[in-house]
Enzyme design. Sequence first.
Site, PDB file in Angstrom:
ATOM      1  N   ASP A  82       2.973  -1.229 -10.308  1.00 41.38           N
ATOM      2  CA  ASP A  82       4.238  -1.683  -9.704  1.00 41.38           C
ATOM      3  C   ASP A  82       4.174  -3.208  -9.583  1.00 41.38           C
ATOM      4  OD1 ASP A  82       6.743  -1.262  -8.548  1.00 41.38           O
ATOM      5  OD2 ASP A  82       5.948  -1.033  -6.516  1.00 41.38           O
ATOM      6  N   ASP A  87      -5.040  -5.863  -5.730  1.00 40.12           N
ATOM      7  CA  ASP A  87      -3.913  -6.798  -5.570  1.00 40.12           C
ATOM      8  C   ASP A  87      -4.474  -8.191  -5.298  1.00 40.12           C
ATOM      9  OD1 ASP A  87      -0.678  -6.173  -4.900  1.00 40.12           O
ATOM     10  OD2 ASP A  87      -1.399  -8.180  -4.347  1.00 40.12           O
ATOM     11  N   LYS A 147       6.052  -0.619 -14.072  1.00 42.57           N
ATOM     12  CA  LYS A 147       7.349  -1.210 -13.723  1.00 42.57           C
ATOM     13  C   LYS A 147       7.737  -2.203 -14.813  1.00 42.57           C
ATOM     14  CE  LYS A 147       7.914  -3.899  -9.915  1.00 42.57           C
ATOM     15  NZ  LYS A 147       8.588  -3.451  -8.702  1.00 42.57           N
ATOM     16  N   TRP A 166       2.338   2.883  -2.495  1.00 42.28           N
ATOM     17  CA  TRP A 166       1.960   3.767  -3.612  1.00 42.28           C
ATOM     18  C   TRP A 166       0.555   4.333  -3.389  1.00 42.28           C
ATOM     19  CZ3 TRP A 166       3.805   2.693  -9.274  1.00 42.28           C
ATOM     20  CH2 TRP A 166       5.199   2.523  -9.282  1.00 42.28           C
ATOM     21  N   GLY A 169       0.774  -1.244   0.000  1.00 40.43           N
ATOM     22  CA  GLY A 169       0.000   0.000   0.000  1.00 40.43           C
ATOM     23  C   GLY A 169       0.805   1.294   0.000  1.00 40.43           C
TER      24      GLY A 169
HETATM   25  C1  LIG Z   1       6.202  -4.785  -5.599  1.00 39.76           C
HETATM   26  S1  LIG Z   1       4.601  -5.156  -5.018  1.00 39.76           S
HETATM   27  C2  LIG Z   1       3.801  -3.575  -5.075  1.00 39.76           C
HETATM   28  C3  LIG Z   1       4.284  -2.620  -4.023  1.00 39.76           C
HETATM   29  C4  LIG Z   1       3.406  -1.394  -3.916  1.00 39.76           C
HETATM   30  N1  LIG Z   1       3.607  -0.513  -5.070  1.00 39.76           N
HETATM   31  C5  LIG Z   1       3.686  -0.604  -2.670  1.00 39.76           C
HETATM   32  O1  LIG Z   1       4.194   0.517  -2.760  1.00 39.76           O
HETATM   33  O2  LIG Z   1       3.348  -1.069  -1.570  1.00 39.76           O
HETATM   34  C6  LIG Z   1       3.893  -6.005  -6.389  1.00 39.76           C
HETATM   35  C7  LIG Z   1       2.510  -6.560  -6.150  1.00 39.76           C
HETATM   36  O3  LIG Z   1       1.971  -7.054  -7.396  1.00 39.76           O
HETATM   37  C8  LIG Z   1       0.977  -8.010  -7.026  1.00 39.76           C
HETATM   38  N2  LIG Z   1       0.524  -8.814  -8.184  1.00 39.76           N
HETATM   39  C9  LIG Z   1       1.250  -9.687  -8.928  1.00 39.76           C
HETATM   40  N3  LIG Z   1       0.477 -10.252  -9.879  1.00 39.76           N
HETATM   41  C10 LIG Z   1      -0.766  -9.707  -9.746  1.00 39.76           C
HETATM   42  C11 LIG Z   1      -2.006  -9.862 -10.455  1.00 39.76           C
HETATM   43  N4  LIG Z   1      -2.118 -10.718 -11.483  1.00 39.76           N
HETATM   44  N5  LIG Z   1      -3.083  -9.149 -10.056  1.00 39.76           N
HETATM   45  C12 LIG Z   1      -2.994  -8.294  -9.006  1.00 39.76           C
HETATM   46  N6  LIG Z   1      -1.835  -8.093  -8.303  1.00 39.76           N
HETATM   47  C13 LIG Z   1      -0.744  -8.789  -8.659  1.00 39.76           C
HETATM   48  C14 LIG Z   1       1.671  -8.831  -5.953  1.00 39.76           C
HETATM   49  O4  LIG Z   1       0.728  -9.540  -5.173  1.00 39.76           O
HETATM   50  C15 LIG Z   1       2.442  -7.744  -5.180  1.00 39.76           C
HETATM   51  O5  LIG Z   1       1.760  -7.368  -4.016  1.00 39.76           O
END
Ligand SMILES: C[S@@+](CC[C@H](N)C(=O)[O-])C[C@H]1O[C@@H](n2cnc3c(N)ncnc32)[C@H](O)[C@@H]1O
Length: 198
Positions: A112, A72, A152, A54, A52
């Site tokens: 992201d 997510d 990203k 972002w 969370g």
């Molecule tokens: C690097 S983290 C994001 C961090 C976030 N921007 C923050 O600042 O807290 C990447 C996220 O992408 C999510 N993710 C990966 N594949 C996904 C999908 N198909 N649908 C939704 N979320 C997904 C993962 O569960 C993970 O929580």
Amino acid sequence: MRLADARRDHYRKLARDQGFRSRAAYKLKQINDSYHVLKKGQKVADIGCAPGGWLQVAAGIVGSAGKVAGIDLKAVEPVAGATILQGSIDDPASVKSLVEALGGHADVVLSDLAPNVSGMWEVDHARQMDLTRSALALARQVLGAGGSAVFKVFEGEFLSELKEEMRKSFGKVLVSKPQASRQESSEMYLVCLNFRPS
Ligand SMILES: C[S@@+](CC[C@H](N)C(=O)[O-])C[C@H]1O[C@@H](n2cnc3c(N)ncnc32)[C@H](O)[C@@H]1O
């Protein structure tokens, strides 16, 4: 201590001190300082939003006149000023839910997204590119004309193809490597401006 570890620790400590849930928050802040994609009053969709960080940055900038909706696979603790959905961006219902939560098309889509990493570079790169393609497909449905997006991506063989694909929908596609992103990592962000619906 290596410079990269010191920088990671610096942002981790800053996030803890300033109440952000992730050091990733500083990546978005730095991207926004350079490109001003987020503004007061906007509607923002944050895809792949856990835990969370972002969402917190976006909600702080758009303020009470704006709207932020995140999605997510994982559950996310509530964030003031944001609506949070749990599900996959690959589910066609996600587009509808995000637009409904925002009360209309988004001004900005933030991605992201990151896959579970296998440790094998080629596999991880291909997975990341697949996710970014899905993110682009979603952005094309969720964004309104003139909107912006941040994706990203990782440096590698599919990146130039992906940039070309993005240029079909956006007036400008810029590459950003914020300081808060580990310099030795191939992670970077594509900042896409002036969305043109087809
Ligand atoms: C690097 S983290 C994001 C961090 C976030 N921007 C923050 O600042 O807290 C990447 C996220 O992408 C999510 N993710 C990966 N594949 C996904 C999908 N198909 N649908 C939704 N979320 C997904 C993962 O569960 C993970 O929580």
